[in-house]
Motif scaffolding. Sequence first.
Motif, PDB file in Angstrom:
ATOM      1  N   TYR A  43       0.839  -1.205   0.000  1.00  0.00           N
ATOM      2  CA  TYR A  43       0.000   0.000   0.000  1.00  0.00           C
ATOM      3  C   TYR A  43       0.871   1.251   0.000  1.00  0.00           C
ATOM      4  O   TYR A  43       0.660   2.186  -0.783  1.00  0.00           O
ATOM      5  CB  TYR A  43      -0.913  -0.023   1.226  1.00  0.00           C
ATOM      6  CG  TYR A  43      -1.671   1.259   1.445  1.00  0.00           C
ATOM      7  CD1 TYR A  43      -2.872   1.505   0.788  1.00  0.00           C
ATOM      8  CD2 TYR A  43      -1.166   2.238   2.307  1.00  0.00           C
ATOM      9  CE1 TYR A  43      -3.561   2.690   0.984  1.00  0.00           C
ATOM     10  CE2 TYR A  43      -1.851   3.429   2.504  1.00  0.00           C
ATOM     11  CZ  TYR A  43      -3.042   3.656   1.838  1.00  0.00           C
ATOM     12  OH  TYR A  43      -3.711   4.832   2.041  1.00  0.00           O
ATOM     13  N   ILE A  44       1.872   1.242   0.881  1.00  0.00           N
ATOM     14  CA  ILE A  44       2.768   2.403   1.003  1.00  0.00           C
ATOM     15  C   ILE A  44       3.515   2.654  -0.308  1.00  0.00           C
ATOM     16  O   ILE A  44       3.666   3.796  -0.748  1.00  0.00           O
ATOM     17  CB  ILE A  44       3.746   2.195   2.182  1.00  0.00           C
ATOM     18  CG1 ILE A  44       2.977   2.317   3.511  1.00  0.00           C
ATOM     19  CG2 ILE A  44       4.909   3.182   2.126  1.00  0.00           C
ATOM     20  CD1 ILE A  44       3.762   1.888   4.745  1.00  0.00           C
ATOM     21  N   GLY A  49       4.545   6.134  -5.084  1.00  0.00           N
ATOM     22  CA  GLY A  49       4.559   6.366  -6.529  1.00  0.00           C
ATOM     23  C   GLY A  49       3.774   7.619  -6.899  1.00  0.00           C
ATOM     24  O   GLY A  49       4.233   8.462  -7.684  1.00  0.00           O
ATOM     25  N   ASP A  50       2.577   7.750  -6.301  1.00  0.00           N
ATOM     26  CA  ASP A  50       1.762   8.949  -6.561  1.00  0.00           C
ATOM     27  C   ASP A  50       2.475  10.219  -6.089  1.00  0.00           C
ATOM     28  O   ASP A  50       2.442  11.257  -6.751  1.00  0.00           O
ATOM     29  CB  ASP A  50       0.414   8.846  -5.837  1.00  0.00           C
ATOM     30  CG  ASP A  50      -0.571   7.924  -6.550  1.00  0.00           C
ATOM     31  OD1 ASP A  50      -0.337   7.605  -7.733  1.00  0.00           O
ATOM     32  OD2 ASP A  50      -1.564   7.525  -5.907  1.00  0.00           O
ATOM     33  N   LEU A  51       3.096  10.121  -4.921  1.00  0.00           N
ATOM     34  CA  LEU A  51       3.796  11.296  -4.388  1.00  0.00           C
ATOM     35  C   LEU A  51       4.966  11.698  -5.293  1.00  0.00           C
ATOM     36  O   LEU A  51       5.187  12.883  -5.556  1.00  0.00           O
ATOM     37  CB  LEU A  51       4.293  11.018  -2.961  1.00  0.00           C
ATOM     38  CG  LEU A  51       3.201  10.919  -1.894  1.00  0.00           C
ATOM     39  CD1 LEU A  51       3.778  10.401  -0.574  1.00  0.00           C
ATOM     40  CD2 LEU A  51       2.529  12.270  -1.671  1.00  0.00           C
ATOM     41  N   LEU A  56       6.595  15.219  -4.667  1.00  0.00           N
ATOM     42  CA  LEU A  56       6.377  15.435  -3.237  1.00  0.00           C
ATOM     43  C   LEU A  56       7.213  14.472  -2.386  1.00  0.00           C
ATOM     44  O   LEU A  56       6.869  14.167  -1.257  1.00  0.00           O
ATOM     45  CB  LEU A  56       4.880  15.283  -2.904  1.00  0.00           C
ATOM     46  CG  LEU A  56       3.959  16.380  -3.469  1.00  0.00           C
ATOM     47  CD1 LEU A  56       2.489  16.025  -3.272  1.00  0.00           C
ATOM     48  CD2 LEU A  56       4.261  17.733  -2.827  1.00  0.00           C
ATOM     49  N   LEU A  57       8.349  14.003  -2.933  1.00  0.00           N
ATOM     50  CA  LEU A  57       9.234  13.123  -2.154  1.00  0.00           C
ATOM     51  C   LEU A  57      10.586  13.776  -1.885  1.00  0.00           C
ATOM     52  O   LEU A  57      11.571  13.085  -1.627  1.00  0.00           O
ATOM     53  CB  LEU A  57       9.434  11.777  -2.869  1.00  0.00           C
ATOM     54  CG  LEU A  57       8.261  10.808  -2.838  1.00  0.00           C
ATOM     55  CD1 LEU A  57       8.676   9.459  -3.436  1.00  0.00           C
ATOM     56  CD2 LEU A  57       7.733  10.604  -1.423  1.00  0.00           C
ATOM     57  N   ARG A  58      10.643  15.085  -1.944  1.00  0.00           N
ATOM     58  CA  ARG A  58      11.900  15.813  -1.681  1.00  0.00           C
ATOM     59  C   ARG A  58      13.035  15.308  -2.574  1.00  0.00           C
ATOM     60  O   ARG A  58      14.176  15.155  -2.116  1.00  0.00           O
ATOM     61  CB  ARG A  58      12.313  15.656  -0.209  1.00  0.00           C
ATOM     62  CG  ARG A  58      11.264  16.135   0.793  1.00  0.00           C
ATOM     63  CD  ARG A  58      11.764  15.981   2.214  1.00  0.00           C
ATOM     64  NE  ARG A  58      10.837  16.577   3.185  1.00  0.00           N
ATOM     65  CZ  ARG A  58      11.138  16.886   4.439  1.00  0.00           C
ATOM     66  NH1 ARG A  58      12.364  16.676   4.898  1.00  0.00           N
ATOM     67  NH2 ARG A  58      10.258  17.400   5.256  1.00  0.00           N
ATOM     68  N   ARG A 297      -5.657  12.680  -4.937  1.00  0.00           N
ATOM     69  CA  ARG A 297      -4.912  13.239  -6.084  1.00  0.00           C
ATOM     70  C   ARG A 297      -5.007  14.760  -6.089  1.00  0.00           C
ATOM     71  O   ARG A 297      -4.034  15.464  -6.346  1.00  0.00           O
ATOM     72  CB  ARG A 297      -5.480  12.687  -7.406  1.00  0.00           C
ATOM     73  CG  ARG A 297      -5.366  11.171  -7.493  1.00  0.00           C
ATOM     74  CD  ARG A 297      -4.436  10.744  -8.610  1.00  0.00           C
ATOM     75  NE  ARG A 297      -3.867   9.441  -8.221  1.00  0.00           N
ATOM     76  CZ  ARG A 297      -4.099   8.283  -8.850  1.00  0.00           C
ATOM     77  NH1 ARG A 297      -4.814   8.276  -9.948  1.00  0.00           N
ATOM     78  NH2 ARG A 297      -3.562   7.167  -8.423  1.00  0.00           N
ATOM     79  N   ARG A 298      -6.208  15.269  -5.813  1.00  0.00           N
ATOM     80  CA  ARG A 298      -6.371  16.733  -5.773  1.00  0.00           C
ATOM     81  C   ARG A 298      -5.571  17.329  -4.620  1.00  0.00           C
ATOM     82  O   ARG A 298      -4.992  18.410  -4.756  1.00  0.00           O
ATOM     83  CB  ARG A 298      -7.852  17.109  -5.664  1.00  0.00           C
ATOM     84  CG  ARG A 298      -8.578  16.875  -6.984  1.00  0.00           C
ATOM     85  CD  ARG A 298      -9.631  17.888  -7.309  1.00  0.00           C
ATOM     86  NE  ARG A 298      -9.229  19.264  -7.257  1.00  0.00           N
ATOM     87  CZ  ARG A 298      -9.794  20.232  -7.977  1.00  0.00           C
ATOM     88  NH1 ARG A 298     -10.761  19.955  -8.830  1.00  0.00           N
ATOM     89  NH2 ARG A 298      -9.410  21.478  -7.851  1.00  0.00           N
TER      90      ARG A 298
END
Lengths: 315, 315
Positions: A43-44, A49-51, A56-58, A297-298
């Motif tokens: 799940y994580i 992947g979306d982040l 949004l993963l620095r 997502r938004r």
Amino acid sequence: MTKVAIVGSGFIGRAWAISFARAGHEVRLWDHLPEATEGARGYIAGVLGDLAANDLLRGQTPDEVLARIAVVADLGEALDGATHIQENTPEKRDIKRDIFERIDAGAGPDAVIASSTSALLPSTFTDHLDGRHRCLVVHPINPPYLVPAAEVVPAPWTSPETLEKTRAFLISAGHAPLVMTRELDGFIMNRMQGALLEEAFRLVADGYASVEDVDIGIRDGLALRWSFMGPFETIDLNAPGGVRDYVERYQSIYSNIFPQMMRRVDWAGEVMKTVEADRRGKLPREKLVERQVWRDRRLMALAAHKRKSDEEFGE
Amino acid sequence: MTKVAIVGSGFIGRAWAISFARAGHEVRLWDHLPEATEGARGYIAGVLGDLAANDLLRGQTPDEVLARIAVVADLGEALDGATHIQENTPEKRDIKRDIFERIDAGAGPDAVIASSTSALLPSTFTDHLDGRHRCLVVHPINPPYLVPAAEVVPAPWTSPETLEKTRAFLISAGHAPLVMTRELDGFIMNRMQGALLEEAFRLVADGYASVEDVDIGIRDGLALRWSFMGPFETIDLNAPGGVRDYVERYQSIYSNIFPQMMRRVDWAGEVMKTVEADRRGKLPREKLVERQVWRDRRLMALAAHKRKSDEEFGE
């Protein structure tokens, strides 16, 4: 780098794991039900992947972040060396009392023990502990890897050092802590949400507005400025002389309305038929899960936008 | 294309002129003080430049939009042929009664006459008019060219046709109308803002939270989801079974808090010292204007982000 233990691997626990691992911390995730952790890393990985797709993963890859999250089978292994422990078990006082006792017994002397509870005051489940001075609530808005605000709520015996360590840890992880001076039912955010919802339900119950009208008034109206300033800065900028000038000009509008706000409407009563009919007309029940994916997502796109605007225009 | 008359050329009148002209309407702007309109077109031209830079002019150039805005010296000239008239005079009942009388006498039979008032109920300044059936309130959040929500508030004698024409006109201009079924003090948005502010002032007055904590809780917390969903959709997605399930799970948190919300705090009293000290510590009074410019730039960037997200993910 801090070692962090996550106790309880439901949605909140997993979400904290993502947030803390993204910030560079070593995270160990434990659940009293071993099967509960089974799907956790998969799940994580999906969320990471979306982040990554929203930057949004620095600057890290999903694998780099995932490598810092371990699922462990033993509570002692999770606690070993951890300086921040985040508890996410069900919202039952007895469960919290019991797990806090186990954590307090197993955690190192420097560890802070935080609960994600939204419903229970920290004094109600930490009073019996030797280490109660290092216990408190850190309440997120879900999901914390997208919503920075987190409420820090002390019990009467929580030490100032514990509060300060927690504040610093949260800031280092990219969070925006609200540090309460003392505990209070509903903390800060649910109290403000509750006040607004009370008026929203009253307006619909009394037939002045539809559910959709209320949502339009917030999403296409009030919440635009609130989403980057908050309510106090908003009114501070809404009168030539600042917040005092605003209150002198407009308080009478609000004080006139106030007596009408002293009447509570049962949200589960007659008004719920109207609210549910409106919502289910817009979104059938079987599409709730799909819409939750849309919401996240938004939220990711909004988080990316806010970071860009902070850089471009300042906070 | 509709001919629109703007009566009163302060910030609200100018802002409506921008919004309606951008949507393709012919706008005539009139003020009873000729000198009040002097800087109006220059001011509007500046805003149009900022909007163009954020791609918020529907692909038009600032000059194309500006060409549809005329400042006129005579009220009759402004009203001639106008089918929507937007009044923006000071918030005094006698002034509104007088100007509505003049507008009603001069406007064509098909015109709708709308007031931008935030403080007065439409029944209090339209009861004496022959054309009172075509009078109502259309209350914006400033500035309406960036904040779509606008409240449509009928007097008891406003005709359904007037309401429907107003709703359609606002939607055609890119607005999101909230159409009230009947008038009520504070309308919808200020009632919800007031409810939230009451709790915010109480939290600060009672020393539980700082002004900055409250703003963090909204701008980095609650308002993120609210800014694209509103409060009802937010709770609808916050429980597996939707809004009814949410209320069954969590209403007790809110009903327990409610009795503590029945006590009003005077916003201008002791608490104002704390609020003002916090705000002026963050933003000296002489920087308020500069910060208002910042707010409008951020609002423009947010409006552009929301439009892009609506296209990418759906509304």
